[in-house]
Design an enzyme around this catalytic site. Sequence first.
Site, PDB file in Angstrom:
ATOM      1  N   SER A 142       0.853  -1.193   0.000  1.00  0.00           N
ATOM      2  CA  SER A 142       0.000   0.000   0.000  1.00  0.00           C
ATOM      3  C   SER A 142       0.884   1.236   0.000  1.00  0.00           C
ATOM      4  CB  SER A 142      -0.884   0.005   1.255  1.00  0.00           C
ATOM      5  OG  SER A 142      -1.561   1.244   1.412  1.00  0.00           O
ATOM      6  N   TYR A 156      -2.131  -1.486  10.183  1.00  0.00           N
ATOM      7  CA  TYR A 156      -2.200  -1.684   8.734  1.00  0.00           C
ATOM      8  C   TYR A 156      -0.934  -1.151   8.066  1.00  0.00           C
ATOM      9  CZ  TYR A 156      -3.956  -1.171   3.928  1.00  0.00           C
ATOM     10  OH  TYR A 156      -4.128  -1.236   2.568  1.00  0.00           O
ATOM     11  N   LYS A 160       1.976  -3.275   6.002  1.00  0.00           N
ATOM     12  CA  LYS A 160       2.256  -3.025   4.598  1.00  0.00           C
ATOM     13  C   LYS A 160       3.705  -2.594   4.379  1.00  0.00           C
ATOM     14  CE  LYS A 160      -1.811  -4.141   3.169  1.00  0.00           C
ATOM     15  NZ  LYS A 160      -2.002  -5.379   2.369  1.00  0.00           N
TER      16      LYS A 160
END
Length: 279
Positions: A142, A156, A160
């Site tokens: 991401s 998150y 990533k």
Amino acid sequence: MESLKNATVIVTGASSGIGKATALAVARRGANVVVADLDDSGAGAVVEQIEALGVQALAIHSDVGDDNAFSVLRDETLTEFGRVDVVMNNAGVLTRGLPEEIPVAEWERVLNINLMSVVRSNAVFLPILLEQGSGHLVNTASFAGLYSYAYDRTPYAASKAAIVQLSEALVLYLRPRGIGVTVLCPGPVETNIMASIRTFGQETATRGPGAQFGIKQPEEVGELVAEAIVANTFMLPTDNQVVDVLVDRARDWDGFITKSIAAWADTPIRPVPQSGASL
């Protein structure tokens, strides 16, 4: 890989969004596809779309957070197609909350699904690819793994960022052995990841990576992934404008942070709906 024709491609998180779009993109190039997902109905619908293109497809119920998930994927794929050529580790989850309000257990859940699923995938599929001396891995990271543009999605973002570093190490090892690696770094893409987001503590209004980044459609991203596999491209952002952001940060990291904090203070934050663009 010079061609995807007759290749066997496994895609996790393939019932919707980027996973579905990639499954269809490789199928249009002649690949047989394993559609792996928790959503059996959605996976079945994708299989029907793929088979309508004249290639074979198989839906497999798969929880990538489970230790045995990839062994099952391997065994059922080899039984059906006899080989594995491409593995796309795409399934992931998102959680939201201020850093002090996200529980340790939620960190463990996010890292288990987003990061450790890739580790488990490697443990199962790398021996196969290394033995045949060919193949390709695609790991979905991401923009959030490239630079910090928000502070309410730390698990998150950390997962990533780890995928980016893991993928870079893998490409150094695997490319000389005939195996390609692509790390997909999406910016805003119209997916349903926000529909399953968990929120802890007070509601936060989610920031995106920058006003210059428009929302991409999954179909566009799927085509980019298929092209990257054939071209053996490592870094695949969905918007090349991110390079300017990374160069700006590299020149003066402290200055970049100071500017980011000032921009956050001066710019109104708009809440992100529960379904819509992944950020």
